[in-house]
Design a protein around this motif. Sequence first.
Motif: not given
Length: 849
Positions: A727-741
């Motif tokens: 789940g590391e990739i998913l967590n990275t997406i949510l902590s970075g790009p999704a937070t920016v969105a």
Amino acid sequence: MTQTIELQNDITYSIKEASSVITPLSPINIFAARHPWAGLEDRTFEDVARWFQKVQNVDLYPNKSLLFAAIENGEIKQEYIEERLSVWLSNDNRPLNKEMLREYAESILFNRTHKVNLTEQDLQQLRRSLENVALNNQQDDDVILSTRIEQYSGQAYLDKLNAQMIKWSKLYLDDNQSGWAIHKDGKGFYKNWKRLAHLDPALSKAERRKIKMLPSTSIETIESCLDKLGISEAQVQSYLEIHLLALPGWAGMMLWKDERLNLLTDYLAIRLALEWTLMSEHALEQQHTEQDISQVRTWFETGILTLENWFALSQGEREDYIAFAHQFDRITQHKLLLEAWEDTYEAQLQSEIQSHIHHEDDKSFVEAQLAFCIDTRSEPFRRQLEMEGPFETIGIAGFFGLPIEKCELGHQHTHNALPVMNKPQHNIYEYEDAHQSNHYVEKKKSVSSIFYTFKKMKQNVLPSLLLPELTGSWLSVQTIARSFMPKRTGDLVNRFNKNLMNKPDTKLSIDYAPNRFGDLSIGFTKQEQLTYAREALKLMDLTEDFAPLVVICGHGSHSANNPYAASLDCGACGGSASGFNAKVLATLCNLPEVREGLKSNHIIIPEETVFVAAQHSTTTDQLEWLYVPQLSNQAERALEKLKSALPKAGHEANRLRLKDIPGMEHSNEQSTTKAEQLASDWSEIRPEWGLARNATFVIGKRTLTEQSQLNGRAFLHNYDWTKDHDGEILNTILSGPATVAQWINLQYYASTVAPYYYGSGNKITQTVTSGIGVMQGNGSDLLTGLPWQSVMKADGEYYHAPIRLLVVIQAPNDYIRKLLKENTALNTKVKNDWLLLSSIDENGEWHKW
């Protein structure tokens, strides 16, 4: 002495805690989308909305006209309003008829009320009937002293205080725009203000004497003024919060300029000093509270009760009716309608995606893969490209995971090329091959010096008198040409610049070198080159089945005479177009040593695969090629096929996009030509819509949304849960790009629901001030958000739908549960209604979390 130090430490701590109610505001030339309530996510959205309504009279929910327009347009379905209302009513335990309560609530939600005229005699009878009834009148204790005095006396003390703060903030923060600015001698805002304020003719002699008597440091001044204003220790933080919210733009700029809070401390010291100076002699009068009968009147307006019915009720029954009306207040009503709006959108999105999902088995051979930014403006262009040939598109955050500071050839300054929430770790600069030098840098410096001289003459008093004589003829011709032939003039200027400057092919400082002039290292070590390439490929789910041609596409925009130009480049990266990042990543992925290192990570890039870099213009939907190295035969054929498909894809994407811009609905011009005209027209207030109407962030395989019509409302990020076991990739997406969105989404949301507090009002009446931002006229707050024209089509006609971001993840339920357990920040956002979360499991079933 010890007690004084402790008190000052307490005040410093209170200032730090109070600063969470505002967000750092960067200058407009490096505009970045900001989540206005990022520091308040530990409270629910509704609680924050109620607090803002109380302390600033600012609505954080869409207003009634927006909501009723959405109902009329079919964006809010009645069935979802009824569902939300049923859930809300189920929590009410009063001994009142449930059907009657539903009828009352629906009459208000569906705008079925009617005006009731009450005579003065009726009003007097009503007031007498309420004498012994517990009403929900609330004292506004949670406001600053100047506001309370203003409310009771009718004199605009707060306006005078704000006008003083605006004046001094403009002068101190001026970025070389004004001819006469404060001479900053390194002593800070407060000491410079105290040195000059006692000479201010706008203040009386008595007020200026008080300023002379103030302590020498900002902390001592805050301590002294809080004491003189009668603010208790328990009230200090709340009192400072409300002062910061009085002018959140100027306060936010102070916070951005100095995150150590020294400047913000000075700002608060000046505000409190002025408040004490202007208002301390005015005694606080006792407010007279008149009985509020509005909660009773609404029962009459729905037709459920009459005046006669009311008088027949017992005191207990009257209290129940009033309590229910108080609980079902405007915020509750708008909350239910907003949630129904979000439910309606989610149901439509779910239907669209689930009815168009297809599988990889359907996909034929792919000749080119194009990695675009997740930006919502890329989605329609991606879809059109995929329809034009054997092309696959990929979604990833547009800085491509590269934490770099860039310096483009011929530019004197560097620019952070990553989201503003992150810090750069490497400096990458462009340089020209010594064997191919065409004096580009010298020519660039000469042109820059001409523009700099013109700017300085325009901004200084005496030279500005001479400027019209020197440049009037040329500027007159330019004005006429740009006004009547914007596209032709823009094309002519662009060709002239291209031929004159003739920028050569450049190289990048990819390889590591120590930096003698800064803290950041130049380039990457060999291991860092491998790491960044590997992580970028994993994030875009491109670790196998490589096409002969892989295009890394950054994005940027183009507009003329637009203070908000940076907001159209990248909503996350402070106005940095991401073509530079694309070129860096493509260069890394072509390095033989990087490809060799990737093999040990089971990422094998075929020899015929070549990475190139381009930049997608979101204003014209065209690609500009930035880096095209030596191509293999297969890659060259793919590139030719792609280039031949681009004009039609761009034309269709422009046609779909332009039909939503007012005045363009019935245009007969070729769509790309019209888009180029809008980009070059210096009178155009909407060169493009930006990220307006953004609504969802979809994390999953491209096959999940490839056939869906998402109407440019979706951030799309590639993700395959079967390759992400921990789940590391998913967590990275949510902590970075999704937070920016989410930040972008709430920036647009806030600019729509509170355009003159969190937006920036009408573009036509804006003034660029101090070189750092815009105001309305010459005496407003420094405006923090997007202009009215970026979110509204016309008066009373919205374009952006102010709904909170819906994140949709393609992954099994166990992944989501694990994610919410481990990612406490995400869990808090979801729990407190700052973010909506749904998922699609391995069987294609939709789940709402």
